[in-house]
Design a protein around this motif. Structure first.
Motif, PDB file in Angstrom:
ATOM      1  N   PHE A 147       0.827  -1.197   0.000  1.00  0.00           N
ATOM      2  CA  PHE A 147       0.000   0.000   0.000  1.00  0.00           C
ATOM      3  C   PHE A 147       0.866   1.253   0.000  1.00  0.00           C
ATOM      4  N   LYS A 148       0.396   2.274  -0.687  1.00  0.00           N
ATOM      5  CA  LYS A 148       1.042   3.584  -0.692  1.00  0.00           C
ATOM      6  C   LYS A 148       0.170   4.539   0.115  1.00  0.00           C
ATOM      7  N   ALA A 149       0.717   5.092   1.168  1.00  0.00           N
ATOM      8  CA  ALA A 149      -0.054   6.013   2.004  1.00  0.00           C
ATOM      9  C   ALA A 149      -0.287   7.323   1.268  1.00  0.00           C
ATOM     10  N   ILE A 150      -1.499   7.826   1.366  1.00  0.00           N
ATOM     11  CA  ILE A 150      -1.800   9.149   0.831  1.00  0.00           C
ATOM     12  C   ILE A 150      -2.207  10.049   1.992  1.00  0.00           C
ATOM     13  N   SER A 151      -2.058  11.336   1.809  1.00  0.00           N
ATOM     14  CA  SER A 151      -2.253  12.278   2.911  1.00  0.00           C
ATOM     15  C   SER A 151      -3.704  12.716   3.027  1.00  0.00           C
ATOM     16  N   GLU A 152      -4.052  13.218   4.190  1.00  0.00           N
ATOM     17  CA  GLU A 152      -5.387  13.790   4.386  1.00  0.00           C
ATOM     18  C   GLU A 152      -5.599  14.971   3.455  1.00  0.00           C
ATOM     19  N   THR A 153      -4.546  15.725   3.193  1.00  0.00           N
ATOM     20  CA  THR A 153      -4.652  16.864   2.272  1.00  0.00           C
ATOM     21  C   THR A 153      -5.033  16.401   0.878  1.00  0.00           C
ATOM     22  N   GLN A 154      -4.427  15.293   0.423  1.00  0.00           N
ATOM     23  CA  GLN A 154      -4.775  14.754  -0.898  1.00  0.00           C
ATOM     24  C   GLN A 154      -6.222  14.261  -0.930  1.00  0.00           C
ATOM     25  N   ILE A 155      -6.646  13.608   0.130  1.00  0.00           N
ATOM     26  CA  ILE A 155      -8.025  13.117   0.208  1.00  0.00           C
ATOM     27  C   ILE A 155      -9.005  14.281   0.197  1.00  0.00           C
ATOM     28  N   GLU A 156      -8.728  15.303   0.988  1.00  0.00           N
ATOM     29  CA  GLU A 156      -9.616  16.468   1.051  1.00  0.00           C
ATOM     30  C   GLU A 156      -9.670  17.193  -0.290  1.00  0.00           C
ATOM     31  N   SER A 157      -8.524  17.310  -0.945  1.00  0.00           N
ATOM     32  CA  SER A 157      -8.475  17.964  -2.251  1.00  0.00           C
ATOM     33  C   SER A 157      -9.305  17.188  -3.273  1.00  0.00           C
ATOM     34  N   PHE A 158      -9.172  15.865  -3.232  1.00  0.00           N
ATOM     35  CA  PHE A 158      -9.949  15.030  -4.148  1.00  0.00           C
ATOM     36  C   PHE A 158     -11.449  15.226  -3.943  1.00  0.00           C
ATOM     37  N   ARG A 159     -11.882  15.185  -2.711  1.00  0.00           N
ATOM     38  CA  ARG A 159     -13.314  15.268  -2.439  1.00  0.00           C
ATOM     39  C   ARG A 159     -13.881  16.646  -2.714  1.00  0.00           C
ATOM     40  N   GLU A 160     -13.068  17.685  -2.536  1.00  0.00           N
ATOM     41  CA  GLU A 160     -13.518  19.046  -2.805  1.00  0.00           C
ATOM     42  C   GLU A 160     -13.532  19.353  -4.300  1.00  0.00           C
ATOM     43  N   ILE A 188      -1.607  12.301  -7.749  1.00  0.00           N
ATOM     44  CA  ILE A 188      -0.749  11.643  -6.762  1.00  0.00           C
ATOM     45  C   ILE A 188       0.525  11.197  -7.470  1.00  0.00           C
ATOM     46  N   PRO A 189       1.654  11.805  -7.126  1.00  0.00           N
ATOM     47  CA  PRO A 189       2.906  11.453  -7.811  1.00  0.00           C
ATOM     48  C   PRO A 189       3.460  10.115  -7.333  1.00  0.00           C
TER      49      PRO A 189
END
Length: 272
Positions: free
Chosen positions: A12-25, A31-32
């Protein structure tokens, strides 16, 4: 079929809360480094080989309509090539998809190699989920270039926030969708954005309802090689098709499951 020794994509590759929030907004996020250099090199060879073998488009570029000029499209390579299967059903991809959507598990809908030829045309504005008869908005497309690309090679372009509008127009990818959805984006004031460059193995992720497009490939000699995988949250049900394209999808990618059935055909296995 000979199966190559493939890099294992079960981690698994961890993604950040910032990336998740950006995606949902915004309805999309880049994701590089989803694949490293060795991994993308291996799977590029695998996917190119399968795409060449199973490509059925024989017409010259100038003889095609707008949709045909936008890209060469070879779908569900995982179904016919075990080497591609290791890529399309990778747990690494499924976990990112599930984390972005905020669900426990996802199922594959189908994969799709999208190759924009040198001089290939633009991809009109459209919504992927126009084609999918499912009862959830928890759908996501991973779009991964297999080579380094820049904006002049057909970079994916998004109308940020447009996923919140849901089903906009009952129209397939076409000159008509370009005109209608361009007006919709302008009327709603959605910000249009895209990356300027992407490395091979980077990936954008977007909701099924996110409006997106791509310019043409201005390169005179380089194919824009992209592989996509579509995921749908586990627990989704098949809906009554709203157009002929959804009916074709129901028959092909859902094995003809009737409306109201869980989306769990042999072609939609769980990823995690």
């Amino acid at each position: 079929m000979t199966t190559l020794t493939a890099p294992d994509l079960a981690d698994f590759k961890a993604i950040s809360e910032t990336q998740i929030e950006s995606f949902r907004e915004n309805g999309h996020v880049l994701i590089p480094g989803v694949l490293n250099e060795a991994e993308v090199s291996h799977y590029r060879d695998v996917i190119n080989s399968a795409a060449t073998k199973f490509n059925t488009e024989k017409r010259k570029l100038e003889d095609r309509d707008t949709y045909g000029k936008a890209f060469l499209q070879i779908t569900n390579l995982w179904e016919v090539d075990d080497n591609v299967k290791a890529y399309a059903l990778a747990k690494r991809f499924g976990k990112i998809a599930a984390d972005l959507l905020g669900v426990e598990n996802v199922r594959i809908y189908h994969d799709q190699a999208l190759y924009k030829e040198p001089g290939g045309g633009f991809t009109p504005w459209h919504q992927d989920q126009y084609y999918w008869p499912v009862d959830t908005s928890n759908t996501i497309t991973m779009w991964m270039p297999l080579i380094d690309i820049d904006v002049d090679m057909g970079m994916l372009t998004f109308a940020s926030g447009s996923h919140q509008a849901g089903f906009v127009e009952n129209v397939p990818i076409s000159d008509e969708s370009e005109a209608m959805l361009e007006k919709f984006i302008q009327d709603k004031g959605f910000k249009v954005s895209r990356a300027q460059t992407m490395k091979a193995g980077d990936a954008t992720w977007h909701y099924g309802w996110t409006l997106h497009s791509a310019p043409g490939n201005k390169s005179t000699e380089t194919m824009r090689e992209v592989m996509t995988v579509i995921f749908i949250a586990d627990g989704a049900k098949v809906t009554e098709p709203k157009n002929k394209h959804q009916e074709a999808d129901r028959q092909r990618w859902m094995c003809g499951l009737p409306a109201g059935s869980p989306l769990n055909s042999p072609l939609n296995p769980l990823i995690l």
